[in-house]
Design a protein around this motif. Structure first.
Motif, PDB file in Angstrom:
ATOM      1  N   ALA A  55     137.594  62.329  80.129  1.00 30.28           N
ATOM      2  CA  ALA A  55     136.135  62.267  79.976  1.00 30.28           C
ATOM      3  C   ALA A  55     135.734  62.095  78.511  1.00 30.28           C
ATOM      4  O   ALA A  55     134.666  61.554  78.220  1.00 30.28           O
ATOM      5  N   LEU A  56     136.588  62.555  77.600  1.00 26.09           N
ATOM      6  CA  LEU A  56     136.326  62.356  76.174  1.00 26.09           C
ATOM      7  C   LEU A  56     136.668  60.925  75.751  1.00 26.09           C
ATOM      8  O   LEU A  56     136.001  60.344  74.885  1.00 26.09           O
ATOM      9  N   ILE A  57     137.713  60.372  76.360  1.00 23.83           N
ATOM     10  CA  ILE A  57     138.230  59.072  75.937  1.00 23.83           C
ATOM     11  C   ILE A  57     137.350  57.915  76.408  1.00 23.83           C
ATOM     12  O   ILE A  57     136.981  57.031  75.625  1.00 23.83           O
ATOM     13  N   VAL A  58     137.002  57.895  77.684  1.00 25.27           N
ATOM     14  CA  VAL A  58     136.359  56.721  78.278  1.00 25.27           C
ATOM     15  C   VAL A  58     135.007  56.393  77.658  1.00 25.27           C
ATOM     16  O   VAL A  58     134.770  55.240  77.262  1.00 25.27           O
ATOM     17  N   PRO A  59     134.072  57.360  77.530  1.00 24.73           N
ATOM     18  CA  PRO A  59     132.776  57.004  76.915  1.00 24.73           C
ATOM     19  C   PRO A  59     132.922  56.505  75.479  1.00 24.73           C
ATOM     20  O   PRO A  59     132.200  55.592  75.051  1.00 24.73           O
ATOM     21  N   ARG A  60     133.859  57.094  74.740  1.00 20.05           N
ATOM     22  CA  ARG A  60     134.036  56.682  73.341  1.00 20.05           C
ATOM     23  C   ARG A  60     134.595  55.267  73.261  1.00 20.05           C
ATOM     24  O   ARG A  60     134.204  54.471  72.404  1.00 20.05           O
ATOM     25  N   ALA A  61     135.506  54.948  74.172  1.00 12.60           N
ATOM     26  CA  ALA A  61     136.058  53.594  74.203  1.00 12.60           C
ATOM     27  C   ALA A  61     134.962  52.580  74.497  1.00 12.60           C
ATOM     28  O   ALA A  61     134.883  51.526  73.857  1.00 12.60           O
ATOM     29  N   PHE A  62     134.091  52.901  75.463  1.00 14.07           N
ATOM     30  CA  PHE A  62     132.984  51.998  75.775  1.00 14.07           C
ATOM     31  C   PHE A  62     132.035  51.853  74.586  1.00 14.07           C
ATOM     32  O   PHE A  62     131.517  50.755  74.325  1.00 14.07           O
ATOM     33  N   ALA A  63     131.792  52.961  73.865  1.00 14.86           N
ATOM     34  CA  ALA A  63     130.883  52.903  72.714  1.00 14.86           C
ATOM     35  C   ALA A  63     131.420  51.978  71.623  1.00 14.86           C
ATOM     36  O   ALA A  63     130.684  51.169  71.044  1.00 14.86           O
ATOM     37  N   ILE A  64     132.721  52.074  71.356  1.00 16.55           N
ATOM     38  CA  ILE A  64     133.323  51.217  70.326  1.00 16.55           C
ATOM     39  C   ILE A  64     133.340  49.767  70.790  1.00 16.55           C
ATOM     40  O   ILE A  64     133.036  48.850  70.013  1.00 16.55           O
ATOM     41  N   LEU A  65     133.650  49.539  72.069  1.00 15.31           N
ATOM     42  CA  LEU A  65     133.636  48.178  72.600  1.00 15.31           C
ATOM     43  C   LEU A  65     132.232  47.586  72.547  1.00 15.31           C
ATOM     44  O   LEU A  65     132.055  46.393  72.248  1.00 15.31           O
ATOM     45  N   ARG A  66     131.235  48.407  72.825  1.00  9.19           N
ATOM     46  CA  ARG A  66     129.853  47.923  72.768  1.00  9.19           C
ATOM     47  C   ARG A  66     129.470  47.515  71.351  1.00  9.19           C
ATOM     48  O   ARG A  66     128.841  46.479  71.131  1.00  9.19           O
ATOM     49  N   GLU A  67     129.895  48.316  70.360  1.00  4.81           N
ATOM     50  CA  GLU A  67     129.558  47.981  68.977  1.00  4.81           C
ATOM     51  C   GLU A  67     130.313  46.747  68.496  1.00  4.81           C
ATOM     52  O   GLU A  67     129.732  45.884  67.823  1.00  4.81           O
ATOM     53  N   THR A  68     131.589  46.650  68.827  1.00  4.98           N
ATOM     54  CA  THR A  68     132.331  45.460  68.420  1.00  4.98           C
ATOM     55  C   THR A  68     131.777  44.222  69.110  1.00  4.98           C
ATOM     56  O   THR A  68     131.661  43.148  68.496  1.00  4.98           O
ATOM     57  N   GLY A  69     131.405  44.355  70.378  1.00 10.24           N
ATOM     58  CA  GLY A  69     130.803  43.233  71.094  1.00 10.24           C
ATOM     59  C   GLY A  69     129.488  42.808  70.465  1.00 10.24           C
ATOM     60  O   GLY A  69     129.188  41.615  70.361  1.00 10.24           O
ATOM     61  N   SER A  70     128.694  43.788  70.027  1.00 11.17           N
ATOM     62  CA  SER A  70     127.418  43.484  69.370  1.00 11.17           C
ATOM     63  C   SER A  70     127.623  42.659  68.109  1.00 11.17           C
ATOM     64  O   SER A  70     126.888  41.703  67.844  1.00 11.17           O
ATOM     65  N   ILE A  71     128.654  43.006  67.335  1.00 12.25           N
ATOM     66  CA  ILE A  71     128.929  42.255  66.106  1.00 12.25           C
ATOM     67  C   ILE A  71     129.427  40.856  66.432  1.00 12.25           C
ATOM     68  O   ILE A  71     128.966  39.860  65.844  1.00 12.25           O
ATOM     69  N   LEU A  72     130.349  40.742  67.388  1.00  8.78           N
ATOM     70  CA  LEU A  72     130.914  39.442  67.724  1.00  8.78           C
ATOM     71  C   LEU A  72     129.879  38.524  68.376  1.00  8.78           C
ATOM     72  O   LEU A  72     129.940  37.301  68.232  1.00  8.78           O
TER      73      LEU A  72
END
Length: 302
Positions: A188-205
């Motif tokens: 539960a700690l890992i999954v939301p954080r992974a999505f948050a980082i993916l969302r930010e990297t996707g926003s930049i790309l």
């Protein structure tokens, strides 16, 4: 510029230290997961393995970013840190999904796990993660990779706490399902954080504007500069997590092109971008259009 290089060198040194600490934790926890058979400790070990890969990628990306620009790479390798953070988040997401599936399975079929041994290895992990947090705390906002690494060690520390609590529950109360519960908590700690980082990297790309900037307000500020009649084709993107770039067409009165106002207007626009917003935009490109030409262009499009 010298300040930037010194700062980057300090960040890489911190990452190297944390890499060494996490590698040590990984070895101990890998031994512990084999000895105890604990899923929670295994998942925390896998989490540390992803951290090692991520920090290694971050170090490699930091070296690429420091390379000079040239040829077709007009921004050099500045986006390497974005790609590195995305790769790390993808690995985390895979680990989180595995943790959820295996945690649910073991909750209904709990194996026997030695509480005292699990407690020792969980404590080793917690101490190492706390040291890493202290090391990275001063530079966590310097780049997306450092931010990701900082969040990783915090999550690792929380995971180690979950392992310790599970060890105590097994040791003191004989509740074998505590190991599976701890694994689910770590997931539960890992999954939301992974999505948050993916969302930010996707926003930049995808070249989205930084969320801290309101484009309408940026346009209002620019149009408030004396002699500016209109701002259009306004774009704000990010090359990496710390480098916003702005381009815009600025319509000026025709006389500004002949009476020497244009250079002063350009300076005023650049000062507006560096001083009046939550994020300073130091890389900007303006195209000045005459009011007459802009009116004709609008009429043609209509």
């Amino acid at each position: 510029m010298a300040h930037d290089h010194a700062h980057g060198s300090g960040s890489k040194r911190q990452l190297r230290i944390v890499f060494g600490i996490v590698a040590t934790i990984f070895v101990f926890q890998l031994i512990g997961s084999v000895v105890t058979g604990s899923l929670a400790l295994l998942i925390d070990t896998g989490h540390n393995a992803v951290d090692l890969i991520g920090i290694g990628i971050a170090l490699f990306a930091a070296s690429l970013v420091s390379r000079p620009t040239g040829g077709q790479k007009t921004w050099g390798f500045r986006r390497a840190e974005v790609l590195a953070a995305g790769a790390q988040a993808t690995l985390l997401l895979g680990l989180g999904v595995y943790s959820l599936i295996e945690g649910i399975r073991r909750f209904f079929l709990p194996p026997e796990v030695p509480g005292p041994g699990l407690l020792i290895f969980g404590a080793i992990g917690l101490v190492g993660n706390l040291v890493s947090i202290v090391i990275l705390s001063s530079s966590k906002e310097d780049s997306l990779n450092l931010k990701a690494a900082f969040l990783e060690v915090i999550a690792d520390a929380l995971g180690s706490v979950a392992v310790i609590l599970a060890a105590l529950a097994i040791w003191l109360f004989g509740w074998d399902r505590a190991d599976a519960v701890a694994a689910l908590i770590i997931a539960a700690l890992i999954v939301p954080r992974a999505f948050a980082i993916l969302r930010e990297t996707g926003s930049i790309l995808l070249e989205e504007a930084p969320k801290e900037l309101d484009l309408d307000k940026v346009r209002e500020h620019l149009e408030a500069v004396e002699h500016v009649q209109e701002v259009h084709d306004l774009h704000i993107t990010r090359i990496d997590s710390n480098l916003p770039v702005l381009t815009a067409h600025v319509v000026l009165a025709d006389e500004c092109f002949y009476d020497g106002h244009a250079p002063r207007i350009l300076q005023a626009l650049q000062e507006c971008l560096t001083e009046h917003h939550k994020i300073a935009i130091e890389h900007s490109t303006f195209q000045f259009d005459r009011a007459k030409d802009a009116a004709e262009e609008t009429h043609t499009h209509d």
